[in-house]
Design a protein around this motif. Structure first.
Motif, short mmCIF file in Angstrom:
data_model
loop_
_atom_site.label_atom_id
_atom_site.label_comp_id
_atom_site.label_asym_id
_atom_site.label_seq_id
_atom_site.Cartn_x
_atom_site.Cartn_y
_atom_site.Cartn_z
N SER A 147 -62.00 36.93 -24.95
CA SER A 147 -61.36 36.11 -25.99
C SER A 147 -62.09 34.78 -26.21
CB SER A 147 -59.88 35.86 -25.69
OG SER A 147 -59.76 35.22 -24.45
N ARG A 148 -62.99 34.40 -25.28
CA ARG A 148 -63.72 33.14 -25.46
C ARG A 148 -64.61 33.19 -26.69
NH1 ARG A 148 -68.25 31.35 -26.02
NH2 ARG A 148 -69.00 33.47 -25.78
N ARG A 149 -64.58 32.14 -27.48
CA ARG A 149 -65.47 31.99 -28.63
C ARG A 149 -65.91 30.55 -28.67
NH1 ARG A 149 -65.09 36.92 -28.56
NH2 ARG A 149 -67.21 36.41 -28.09
N SER A 150 -67.07 30.29 -29.23
CA SER A 150 -67.49 28.90 -29.39
C SER A 150 -66.58 28.21 -30.40
CB SER A 150 -68.94 28.84 -29.90
OG SER A 150 -69.81 29.25 -28.87
N ILE A 151 -66.01 27.09 -29.98
CA ILE A 151 -65.08 26.35 -30.84
C ILE A 151 -65.81 25.15 -31.42
CG2 ILE A 151 -62.91 25.00 -30.82
CD1 ILE A 151 -62.54 28.11 -30.55
N PHE A 182 -71.77 17.66 -31.08
CA PHE A 182 -70.80 18.32 -30.20
C PHE A 182 -69.45 18.52 -30.89
CE2 PHE A 182 -70.88 13.83 -29.42
CZ PHE A 182 -69.55 13.46 -29.41
N HIS A 183 -69.50 18.49 -32.25
CA HIS A 183 -68.35 18.85 -33.08
C HIS A 183 -67.14 17.94 -32.84
CE1 HIS A 183 -70.88 22.23 -33.94
NE2 HIS A 183 -70.84 22.65 -32.69
N ASN A 184 -67.40 16.70 -32.48
CA ASN A 184 -66.36 15.69 -32.26
C ASN A 184 -65.29 16.12 -31.25
OD1 ASN A 184 -67.55 13.88 -34.16
ND2 ASN A 184 -66.76 15.21 -35.78
N THR A 219 -64.21 25.44 -25.99
CA THR A 219 -65.50 24.92 -25.53
C THR A 219 -66.60 25.36 -26.48
OG1 THR A 219 -65.85 26.90 -24.19
CG2 THR A 219 -64.96 24.98 -23.03
N CYS A 220 -67.71 24.66 -26.44
CA CYS A 220 -68.91 25.12 -27.14
C CYS A 220 -70.13 24.58 -26.39
CB CYS A 220 -68.93 24.61 -28.59
SG CYS A 220 -70.27 25.31 -29.57
N VAL A 221 -71.04 25.46 -26.07
CA VAL A 221 -72.31 25.03 -25.45
C VAL A 221 -73.10 24.29 -26.51
CG1 VAL A 221 -74.49 25.84 -24.46
CG2 VAL A 221 -72.34 26.95 -23.81
N ILE A 222 -73.64 23.12 -26.15
CA ILE A 222 -74.37 22.31 -27.12
C ILE A 222 -75.80 22.07 -26.60
CG2 ILE A 222 -74.39 20.15 -28.45
CD1 ILE A 222 -71.89 21.81 -29.03
N GLY A 223 -76.70 22.95 -27.03
CA GLY A 223 -78.10 22.77 -26.66
C GLY A 223 -78.71 21.59 -27.41
N SER A 224 -78.23 21.39 -28.65
CA SER A 224 -78.83 20.35 -29.49
C SER A 224 -78.49 18.93 -29.03
CB SER A 224 -78.39 20.55 -30.95
OG SER A 224 -77.00 20.53 -31.03
N ILE A 225 -77.70 18.81 -27.96
CA ILE A 225 -77.41 17.47 -27.43
C ILE A 225 -78.71 16.79 -26.98
CG2 ILE A 225 -77.00 18.02 -24.98
CD1 ILE A 225 -74.78 15.75 -27.13
N ALA A 246 -64.93 37.01 -33.21
CA ALA A 246 -66.08 37.30 -32.35
C ALA A 246 -67.29 37.61 -33.22
CB ALA A 246 -65.76 38.50 -31.47
N LYS A 247 -68.45 37.14 -32.76
CA LYS A 247 -69.69 37.49 -33.44
C LYS A 247 -70.16 38.84 -32.90
CE LYS A 247 -71.12 32.87 -34.56
NZ LYS A 247 -71.86 31.73 -34.10
N PRO A 248 -70.94 39.59 -33.71
CA PRO A 248 -71.34 40.92 -33.23
C PRO A 248 -72.24 40.85 -32.00
CG PRO A 248 -72.40 40.38 -35.32
CD PRO A 248 -71.44 39.28 -35.04
N ARG A 249 -72.15 41.82 -31.15
CA ARG A 249 -73.00 41.95 -29.97
C ARG A 249 -73.81 43.23 -30.10
NH1 ARG A 249 -70.94 36.92 -29.53
NH2 ARG A 249 -71.10 36.14 -27.42
N ASP A 250 -75.05 43.20 -29.62
CA ASP A 250 -75.97 44.32 -29.75
C ASP A 250 -75.97 45.16 -28.48
OD1 ASP A 250 -78.01 46.07 -30.19
OD2 ASP A 250 -79.58 44.55 -30.36
#
Ligand SMILES: Cc1cc2nc3c(=O)[nH]c(=O)nc-3n(C[C@H](O)[C@H](O)[C@H](O)COP(=O)(O)O)c2cc1C
Length: 195
Positions: free
Chosen positions: A44-48, A98-100, A138-144, A183-187
């Motif tokens: 159920s986790r998704r980037s928020i 980081f989407h505030n 949560t959201c992982v933020i590489g662009s930080i 959810a985004k598609p997974r391959d």
């Protein structure tokens, strides 16, 4: 009579089955729940990318961080440093990548440990899943990393007081969810099982 009994029995069986259209915490049925807390959190986790302004509770933050540092690490060297920023002024100086989110967890890896990025990644995944289990987004933020390149960001970085050899690798935005992305598609083709 027999038919009625069979229909009733099927209904009871289906409603007790852990995978059958169970309602989530908000009473919505969109996502199936497996009855397994870990699998449920993973699935159920998704980037928020939209957060409520309200800060998460200290107990929640502490639990999430404790789960983070219980991740495995090569030779248990725990080759990470973690800085949690909740000060709105400091967050403002890091821009909006980081989407505030009201909380930003910055994860730093160390140069002299080959496995440090792996350790830091596992730490982060524990954080994401612990947060999800508490219904926190949560959201992982590489662009930080770009944010630390600006003059304001460089000042923030200095004030993080990371130990010698440590550099930010990525960050995690944390806060109460203000959206429910699909959810985004997974391959699945990426998986090959060799027997
Ligand atoms: C290393 C890494 C860096 C990422 N950087 C960003 C980022 O800077 N901004 C952002 O909005 N999402 C970022 N993401 C989130 C991904 O876009 C997201 O995980 C992916 O699209 C899959 O979606 P999901 O997390 O909802 O399953 C990053 C994810 C990873 C693992």
């Amino acid at each position: 009579m027999k038919l009625k009994f069979i229909i009733m029995l099927s209904f009871i069986t289906l409603s007790l089955s852990p995978c059958y259209g169970q309602k989530n915490k908000d009473g919505e049925t969109g996502r199936n729940k497996s009855g397994n807390a870990v699998i449920d959190a993973i699935m159920s986790r998704r980037s928020i990318r939209s957060y409520k302004k309200e800060q998460i509770k200290d107990e929640e933050l502490n639990k999430i961080l404790e789960c983070g540092i219980n991740a495995p690490s090569a030779m248990n060297r725990q080759s990470w440093e973690i800085r949690v920023v909740q000060n709105p002024e400091i967050l403002k100086n890091l821009g909006s990548s980081f989407h505030n989110a009201p909380t930003l967890i910055i994860i730093a890896s160390v140069a002299d440990n080959f496995f440090s990025p792996v350790d830091c990644g596992l730490l982060g995944q524990n954080i994401l899943l612990a947060a999800e289990s508490l219904d926190i987004g949560t959201c992982v933020i590489g662009s930080i990393l770009n944010a630390f390149e600006t003059p304001e960001g460089a000042e923030v970085l200095k004030n993080l007081k990371l130990s010698e050899g440590y550099k930010p690798l990525y960050a995690i935005a944390v806060g109460y969810k203000n959206e429910k992305p699909d959810a985004k598609p997974r391959d699945k083709e990426k998986i090959k099982i060799i027997k």
